[in-house]
Enzyme design. Structure first.
Site, PDB file in Angstrom:
ATOM      1  N   GLU A 190      12.974  36.018 -41.619  1.00 38.32           N
ATOM      2  CA  GLU A 190      12.923  37.412 -41.158  1.00 38.32           C
ATOM      3  C   GLU A 190      11.929  37.577 -40.009  1.00 38.32           C
ATOM      4  O   GLU A 190      10.870  38.192 -40.146  1.00 38.32           O
ATOM      5  CB  GLU A 190      12.593  38.349 -42.320  1.00 38.32           C
ATOM      6  N   GLU A 385      20.658  35.742 -47.303  1.00 40.41           N
ATOM      7  CA  GLU A 385      20.111  36.578 -48.378  1.00 40.41           C
ATOM      8  C   GLU A 385      20.989  37.801 -48.540  1.00 40.41           C
ATOM      9  O   GLU A 385      21.287  38.498 -47.559  1.00 40.41           O
ATOM     10  CB  GLU A 385      18.700  37.083 -48.052  1.00 40.41           C
TER      11      GLU A 385
HETATM   12  C1  BG6 Z   1      13.780  39.571 -48.056  1.00 41.86           C
HETATM   13  C2  BG6 Z   1      12.762  38.465 -48.165  1.00 41.86           C
HETATM   14  O1  BG6 Z   1      13.367  40.483 -47.137  1.00 41.86           O
HETATM   15  O2  BG6 Z   1      13.978  40.364 -49.181  1.00 41.86           O
HETATM   16  C3  BG6 Z   1      12.604  37.901 -49.551  1.00 41.86           C
HETATM   17  O3  BG6 Z   1      13.063  37.430 -47.268  1.00 41.86           O
HETATM   18  C4  BG6 Z   1      12.575  39.043 -50.562  1.00 41.86           C
HETATM   19  O4  BG6 Z   1      11.452  37.118 -49.595  1.00 41.86           O
HETATM   20  C5  BG6 Z   1      13.904  39.777 -50.464  1.00 41.86           C
HETATM   21  O5  BG6 Z   1      12.345  38.624 -51.861  1.00 41.86           O
HETATM   22  C6  BG6 Z   1      14.092  40.863 -51.479  1.00 41.86           C
HETATM   23  O6  BG6 Z   1      13.015  41.741 -51.442  1.00 41.86           O
HETATM   24  P1  BG6 Z   1      12.154  42.081 -52.725  1.00 41.86           P
HETATM   25  O7  BG6 Z   1      11.024  42.832 -52.191  1.00 41.86           O
HETATM   26  O8  BG6 Z   1      13.037  42.865 -53.605  1.00 41.86           O
HETATM   27  O9  BG6 Z   1      11.757  40.774 -53.323  1.00 41.86           O
END
Ligand code: BG6
Length: 490
Positions: A190, A385
């Site tokens: 990111e 992701e």
């Molecule tokens: C992404 C990150 O932005 O979101 C991850 O790369 C993160 O590291 C994921 O875990 C989900 O966000 P969160 O805050 O729910 O863990």
């Protein structure tokens, strides 16, 4: 709904990050990272700004904290000791690819050490060998939010130009030692995130920048990461011409709240602020609008004469991104309901449902994002992701009936298929975020669970750490087995 189909070699899998799953924060020569120093905070699920507020005082406290203090990333889900079991479960779901990150501080205990930590190297070699056993391709992020602590205490994180050479040495070691196992690489997770949470992305603690506007320090640190990333890309391609190395962005997606031109303009400006660093990584130069923005703020960006050439020579092979939710933009938000998202707040969209953490689920937004990115960059895309964080409950039958997760997955698979088959997008693969429950990045909660595999541990570290297959485990297996064709929920 149209029938879903995917290219034959589509890479289905899951994703994690070292700092959120490994634990084992202080053994086998691992040095500390900023993630080991972020305490658990009961500040409410929605307020990411409070979660990421951080001071030198807190860092100093963390450096001497005892085991009774709650620093969740120090324990993760103890993947360090469970990796064989975890990979076996990934294989059972049929993963073709597993996205993971390497912790810089496991490879170099301190970033300035002249030689790497062999124990750390051995750990990742073992992970890669284990993946190979099941024909799972690794997709490796070199830096996923865990700057080494010395980069922060001795320098000023990524603001200091020294970070580039230190990272270069680390990246070289990774390519040399792991290149025979890894074909797919990402440089920084990111890459746009430093503007939203500078402490975890860049090791920047605001109170250490009294000599300049903090925002200026962020732009400078971003420049250094751009140079480090471009150098790593070039080095990787020279060492392994077959390798594929990409960039990684947070694909936030905003809709204009109304058709007022002002709301459209605000949306366009917001979207540009998301694309600006990926523009550099794909096109090999700063976009004019970013230079203008820096100039308009009266900030000075220090560049070395060689930087232009480095950026030109280090452009990426593919564009990867995270995608979770969407929200809206309005030029004037007075009186409007706001909704939290992935380290952003936007205007609430009345047409979308929200997760327990207020993130607004929007599969069509994924299709829109895929088209936008492909039109802009003309590079193969990779969704590295996507997922749904919810509070799962273990039922009396000992199982986790997470139909909501299956539905979220189904709808996003449909959106991907539509983007590929109807919009002509080139998509390499899909790795579900947090395929096994891990510590949340923004809230540091264990109770915000994304996994197909439940891990029995709570926000305070209590539990057996046993792994349990959720209902969605079997659903994802079905999706992968049918190469995305069988998405009905039975
Ligand atoms: C992404 C990150 O932005 O979101 C991850 O790369 C993160 O590291 C994921 O875990 C989900 O966000 P969160 O805050 O729910 O863990």
């Amino acid at each position: 709904m149209s029938k879903t189909t995917f290219p034959e070699n589509f890479m289905w899998g899951g994703a994690t990050a070292a700092n959120q799953c490994e634990g084992a924060w202080n053994i086998d020569g691992k040095g500390m990272t900023i993630e080991d120093c972020l305490p658990y905070r009961e500040v409410g699920v929605a307020d990411f700004t409070k979660q990421f507020a951080y001071s030198t005082e807190e860092l100093e406290k963390a450096l001497i904290a005892g085991p009774e203090e709650n620093y969740p990333k120090r324990r993760g889900i103890d993947h360090y000791h469970h990796y064989k079991e975890d990979i076996r479960l990934f294989a059972e779901m049929g993963f073709k690819i597993y996205r993971m990150s390497i912790c810089w501080s496991r490879i170099y205990t301190n970033p300035e050490d002249p030689t790497p930590n062999e124990k750390g190297i051995e750990f990742y070699e073992n992970v890669f060998k284990e993946l190979k056993k099941y024909d799972i391709e690794p997709l490796v992020t070199l830096s996923h939010y865990d700057p080494p602590i010395e980069l922060i205490t001795k320098y000023r994180g990524w603001y200091s130009r020294e970070a580039i050479d230190l990272f270069d040495k680390y990246a070289k070691t990774c390519f040399e030692r792991f290149g025979k196992y890894v074909k797919y690489w990402l440089t920084f997770n990111e890459v746009d995130a430093m503007l939203r949470h500078p402490v975890t992305s860049g090791g920047l603690i605001e109170d250490r920048f009294t000599d300049m506007p903090f925002e200026q320090a962020i732009y400078q640190a971003m420049h250094h990461q751009m140079i480090a990333s471009a150098k790593a890309v070039k080095m990787c391609k020279e060492m392994y011409p077959e390798a594929q190395i990409g960039c990684m962005m947070t694909k936030l997606c905003f809709y204009p709240f109304t058709c007022k031109p002002e709301d459209n303009l605000a949306t366009q400006q917001r979207m540009r602020s998301i694309y600006r660093y990926v523009d550099i990584q794909v096109f090999g130069e700063y976009p004019k609008y970013l230079l203008k923005e820096i100039e308009n703020k009266n900030f000075v960006l220090h560049q070395e004469p060689e930087d232009e050439k480095i950026l030109k020579e280090g452009t990426v092979d593919f564009v990867s991104f995270s995608y979770y939710m969407t929200s809206c933009m309005a030029a004037d938000t007075t009186g409007l309901d706001m909704a939290p998202g992935n380290t952003v707040n936007g205007v609430k969209n009345p047409y979308l449902a929200s997760s327990e953490w207020g993130w607004q689920t929007d599969p069509i937004g994924l299709r829109i994002s895929l088209v936008d990115l492909y039109d802009r960059y003309r590079k193969p895309l990779f969704i590295v992701e996507n997922g749904l964080g919810e509070k799962d409950v273990v039922s009396e039958d000992g199982k986790i009936h997470d139909d909501y997760r299956k539905e979220y997955l189904r709808d996003h698979v449909q959106a991907m298929s539509d983007a590929i088959n109807e919009d002509g997008v080139e998509l390499l693969g899909y790795t579900w975020w947090g395929c096994i429950d891990i510590i949340s990045e923004s809230t540091r909660q264990m109770s915000k669970r994304y996994g197909f595999i439940y891990v029995d541990v709570d926000d305070y570290g209590n539990g057996t750490y046993n792994r349990i297959k959720k209902d969605s485990f079997y659903y994802y297996k079905q999706v992968i087995e049918s190469n995305g064709e069988k998405i009905e929920i039975r």
